[in-house]
Design an enzyme around this catalytic site. Sequence first.
Site, PDB file in Angstrom:
ATOM      1  N   ALA A 337       0.845  -1.196   0.000  1.00  0.00           N
ATOM      2  CA  ALA A 337       0.000   0.000   0.000  1.00  0.00           C
ATOM      3  C   ALA A 337       0.879   1.244   0.000  1.00  0.00           C
ATOM      4  O   ALA A 337       1.929   1.274   0.634  1.00  0.00           O
ATOM      5  CB  ALA A 337      -0.920   0.023   1.218  1.00  0.00           C
ATOM      6  N   ASP A 338       0.421   2.249  -0.716  1.00  0.00           N
ATOM      7  CA  ASP A 338       1.071   3.545  -0.684  1.00  0.00           C
ATOM      8  C   ASP A 338       0.384   4.484   0.299  1.00  0.00           C
ATOM      9  O   ASP A 338       1.001   5.433   0.770  1.00  0.00           O
ATOM     10  CB  ASP A 338       1.069   4.168  -2.079  1.00  0.00           C
ATOM     11  CG  ASP A 338       2.076   3.491  -2.997  1.00  0.00           C
ATOM     12  OD1 ASP A 338       3.151   4.067  -3.211  1.00  0.00           O
ATOM     13  OD2 ASP A 338       1.794   2.375  -3.467  1.00  0.00           O
TER      14      ASP A 338
END
Length: 454
Positions: A337-338
């Site tokens: 995930a960013d």
Amino acid sequence: MCARSSFRERSHPWGPGLAPCALSGPASGARGQLSPGSGGDRGCNSMTLEAIRYSRGSLQILDQLLLPQQSRYEAVGSVRQAWEAIRAMKVRGAPAIALVGCLSLAVELQAGAGGPGLAALVAFVRDALSFLVTARPTAVNMARAARDLADLAAQEAEREGATEEAVRERVIRWTEDMLAKDLRDNRSIGDLGAHHLLERAAPQGGKVIVLTHCNTGALATAGYGTALGKENSHRKGPGVGLHASENHAANQWAALPICPFASHPPGGLGPTGVIRSLHSLGRLDYAFCTETRPYNQGARLTAFEFVYEQIPATLIADSMAAAAMAHYGVSAVVVGADRVVANGDTANKVGTYQLAIAAKHHGIPFYVAAPSSSCDLHLKTGREIIIEERPGQELTHVNGVRIAAPGIGVWNPAFDVTPHDLITGGIITELGVFAPEELRAALGATVTLDGPQK
């Protein structure tokens, strides 16, 4: 829910007579190339997968645009050079972006940039960090580090008796602590995630098949990875990583190749990445990795890491993921995930959303593995996340050669947002594995914004 075909009724996706992660071409690489070697019981390869090489006053990054054909390190001597490398995706992955950005500032400060005077130094730090955030705005890690480090510089400057030298040193030390914390956190993520996944997907024992997307391994972090991290295996093989002295007073930081497969580095090395931890536990059957168009991070980087480290894996096109779930008994999907927001909505490489939909249809647990530094509790839902859009040429061209019809319109978002209700396995952090609805309370009670925690 869709009934899945039995994996055992199907031919193995490696194909008849094809060993997992088989290589084509010569076993040894030419100068400037990374090669997995000839297999078997191997010691450390002289060429390692260090995404970041840092020592006080010096920063180099592995140009990931050239992998897997070439291994070339590029010196980063300024914030401007770091911004350009991040924007061009020579370095990528939310943790690595923040690390390279902050370390580039440390390199400039070590060389004497900023000042003269406390006010000028603090302004230089703040402006440099704000500029770095604009390189790739979707990933929260850089924005969060920028906020915390700018605040730290301002607070240090206000201390009684503060000097320019002391503030400069404190900012540099903060970035070095950030590097060490990234390594520790990724070890915890792998351990916690692997055990949670096994309890959920294989409670009776046996091996699991895991599907992953994009690249979250050593190349996306300081050297260990989230969905893919380093394993603690006694099998010898090429190692990857950064060695950081625990003696901060001496400031002895060095980018030294280590071989975690062959031995434990100082302080020990536990299972630190979900897939490699499963492999080290003897519980991984194999992994699927998606090609990850249009930049092919899965084909170029994740597949390369699997081959290099002899983890059994199969590469598939993004459009094959649902078929793999239906026909090959995928046990779980694990992605990175960013940015993860307060309600659990998650921004990750484009294509993640459709994987989550397919996983829910097939009754497959869907996990997000990310450090708490990727969690942004200031945003309530994924609708508030700014989605970066990349140049159309990334989709219409491959290696500079146009493959799409001239004149066609292009939409090329780098990320999409997966709604929290599709994250059915959990969100894996260094603090534990949480259901999306548990994230705000869990992180709010344990995470502070004062910088890297020791």
